[in-house]
Design a protein around this motif. Structure first.
Motif, PDB file in Angstrom:
ATOM      1  N   CYS A   1      -6.127   1.801  -9.020  1.00 14.76           N
ATOM      2  CA  CYS A   1      -6.595   1.699  -7.634  1.00 14.76           C
ATOM      3  C   CYS A   1      -7.674   0.616  -7.511  1.00 14.76           C
ATOM      4  O   CYS A   1      -8.394   0.313  -8.470  1.00 14.76           O
ATOM      5  CB  CYS A   1      -7.173   3.051  -7.207  1.00 14.76           C
ATOM      6  SG  CYS A   1      -6.859   3.458  -5.482  1.00 14.76           S
TER       7      CYS A   1
ATOM      8  N   LEU B   1      -8.658   0.758   1.453  1.00 14.33           N
ATOM      9  CA  LEU B   1      -9.455   1.717   0.685  1.00 14.33           C
ATOM     10  C   LEU B   1     -10.803   1.953   1.354  1.00 14.33           C
ATOM     11  O   LEU B   1     -11.274   3.093   1.445  1.00 14.33           O
ATOM     12  CB  LEU B   1      -9.636   1.221  -0.746  1.00 14.33           C
ATOM     13  CG  LEU B   1     -10.221   2.246  -1.718  1.00 14.33           C
ATOM     14  CD1 LEU B   1      -9.327   3.478  -1.829  1.00 14.33           C
ATOM     15  CD2 LEU B   1     -10.447   1.627  -3.093  1.00 14.33           C
TER      16      LEU B   1
ATOM     17  N   GLU C   1      -3.446   6.935  -4.957  1.00 13.07           N
ATOM     18  CA  GLU C   1      -2.679   6.352  -6.053  1.00 13.07           C
ATOM     19  C   GLU C   1      -2.452   4.866  -5.803  1.00 13.07           C
ATOM     20  O   GLU C   1      -1.768   4.468  -4.844  1.00 13.07           O
ATOM     21  CB  GLU C   1      -1.321   7.052  -6.178  1.00 13.07           C
ATOM     22  CG  GLU C   1      -0.475   6.471  -7.317  1.00 13.07           C
ATOM     23  CD  GLU C   1       0.964   6.977  -7.310  1.00 13.07           C
ATOM     24  OE1 GLU C   1       1.453   7.363  -8.378  1.00 13.07           O
ATOM     25  OE2 GLU C   1       1.583   6.987  -6.221  1.00 13.07           O
ATOM     26  N   ASP C   2      -3.047   4.040  -6.651  1.00  9.66           N
ATOM     27  CA  ASP C   2      -2.755   2.605  -6.706  1.00  9.66           C
ATOM     28  C   ASP C   2      -2.909   1.873  -5.378  1.00  9.66           C
ATOM     29  O   ASP C   2      -2.142   0.951  -5.067  1.00  9.66           O
ATOM     30  CB  ASP C   2      -1.340   2.369  -7.249  1.00  9.66           C
ATOM     31  CG  ASP C   2      -1.158   2.917  -8.657  1.00  9.66           C
ATOM     32  OD1 ASP C   2      -2.161   3.367  -9.256  1.00  9.66           O
ATOM     33  OD2 ASP C   2      -0.021   2.923  -9.147  1.00  9.66           O
TER      34      ASP C   2
ATOM     35  N   LEU D   1      -9.593   8.410  -7.689  1.00 10.76           N
ATOM     36  CA  LEU D   1      -8.772   7.200  -7.700  1.00 10.76           C
ATOM     37  C   LEU D   1      -7.978   7.119  -8.993  1.00 10.76           C
ATOM     38  O   LEU D   1      -8.488   7.475 -10.060  1.00 10.76           O
ATOM     39  CB  LEU D   1      -9.655   5.958  -7.572  1.00 10.76           C
ATOM     40  CG  LEU D   1     -10.628   5.909  -6.398  1.00 10.76           C
ATOM     41  CD1 LEU D   1     -11.464   4.635  -6.475  1.00 10.76           C
ATOM     42  CD2 LEU D   1      -9.891   5.984  -5.078  1.00 10.76           C
TER      43      LEU D   1
ATOM     44  N   THR E   1       0.733   4.265  -2.316  1.00  9.54           N
ATOM     45  CA  THR E   1       0.476   2.859  -2.045  1.00  9.54           C
ATOM     46  C   THR E   1       0.925   2.466  -0.646  1.00  9.54           C
ATOM     47  O   THR E   1       1.737   3.139  -0.012  1.00  9.54           O
ATOM     48  CB  THR E   1       1.203   1.967  -3.064  1.00  9.54           C
ATOM     49  OG1 THR E   1       2.611   2.178  -2.941  1.00  9.54           O
ATOM     50  CG2 THR E   1       0.773   2.281  -4.475  1.00  9.54           C
TER      51      THR E   1
END
Length: 274
Positions: A158, A137, A129-130, A154, A228
């Motif tokens: 994201c 990532l 999430e985001d 995603l 996050t």
């Protein structure tokens, strides 16, 4: 035998795919819109090609021509040879690895198609999430590839896993883990539930079970949901998840970097073969 085309003008339009690579906002807007991404370095370029991506062009400094000779000979796209100084003027940074390739993006799969039984043995999914840091990532994708995660989903906000830094940090692992984006969030978690997945949100809540307890439950289809870097999962995502899970820690440490947490969770929940 194909030969690279020497380019000496940094404003040559043939090098347009490589301009301003350090301008994150520009590249985030431009690359998906134009259907391209940049692979940097010999290994990453080879892994992208090996995963079936097609090349738009390649830009090499002279010392990399021999190293990439087999790729050049098989290329159906133009290969440009440039001086290191020109590459730096075009890209905005010193290209240490000496080789860049502009690759064509593949269309993203629909979530339902990715999770469908006929897609082949999807039992463990990671949902991010985001996540906005490309390095985090990329590291998470590398963890997913190394530890047998079947697919990655995603959220709409994201970061782009095909952005150059994410690809570089992942060492090309983003090419080998099936992934796509959820169109809505957190409503998209309903697609996982419909496909038979238990959604487990990684968080520090008082009601969270330990990761060991989650493993002991032996869910056949499991989706691990990560939030996050700063704030963790949103309240809406936590409400939508089937259960909350924490990684027990000592020494007064309350949380791990999201990439580190993903590695721990992926390892603990890996499929164990007899």
């Amino acid at each position: 035998m194909a030969e690279p085309i020497t380019v000496t003008d940094p404003d040559d339009p043939r090098l347009g795919d490589y301009t301003g690579l350090t301008d994150v906002e520009l590249r985030r807007r431009r690359e998906p819109a134009e259907g391209l991404f940049i692979a940097e370095g010999e290994k990453v370029i080879r892994r992208a090609l090996g995963a079936g991506y097609t090349m738009r062009s390649m830009m090499l400094s002279a010392k990399w021509v021999d190293v990439m000779r087999d790729v050049i000979d098989e290329a159906t796209a133009p290969v440009y040879a440039v001086a290191p100084e020109l590459a730096e003027r075009v890209t905005g940074y010193h290209v240490h690895r000496g080789a860049l390739a502009s690759m064509r993006r593949a269309p993203l799969a629909a979530v339902g198609d990715l999770l469908a039984p006929e897609s082949g043995g999807i039992h463990r999914v990671a949902v991010f999430e985001d996540i906005v840091d490309h390095a985090n990532l990329g590291a998470a994708f590398r963890n997913a590839a190394a530890l047998g995660v079947d697919a990655v989903l995603l959220t709409p906000r994201c970061a782009d896993p095909l952005y150059r830094r994410a690809v570089k940090v992942s060492m090309g692992s983003v090419f080998h883990v099936p992934w796509t984006r959820l169109e809505t969030w957190p409503a998209g978690l309903g697609l996982l539930s419909a496909a038979g997945f238990t959604t487990a949100a990684l968080c520090l809540g008082e009601q969270s079970i330990t990761l060991d307890e989650l493993v002991a439950r032996g869910h056949e289809k499991l989706a691990l949901v990560f939030g996050t870097e700063g704030d963790g999962l949103t309240p809406q995502a936590l409400d939508a998840a089937d259960c909350h899970v924490r990684i027990p820690m000592d020494a007064g440490v309350d949380s791990l970097n999201v990439a580190a947490a993903s590695a721990v969770a992926f390892y603990a929940t890996r499929v164990r073969h007899p």
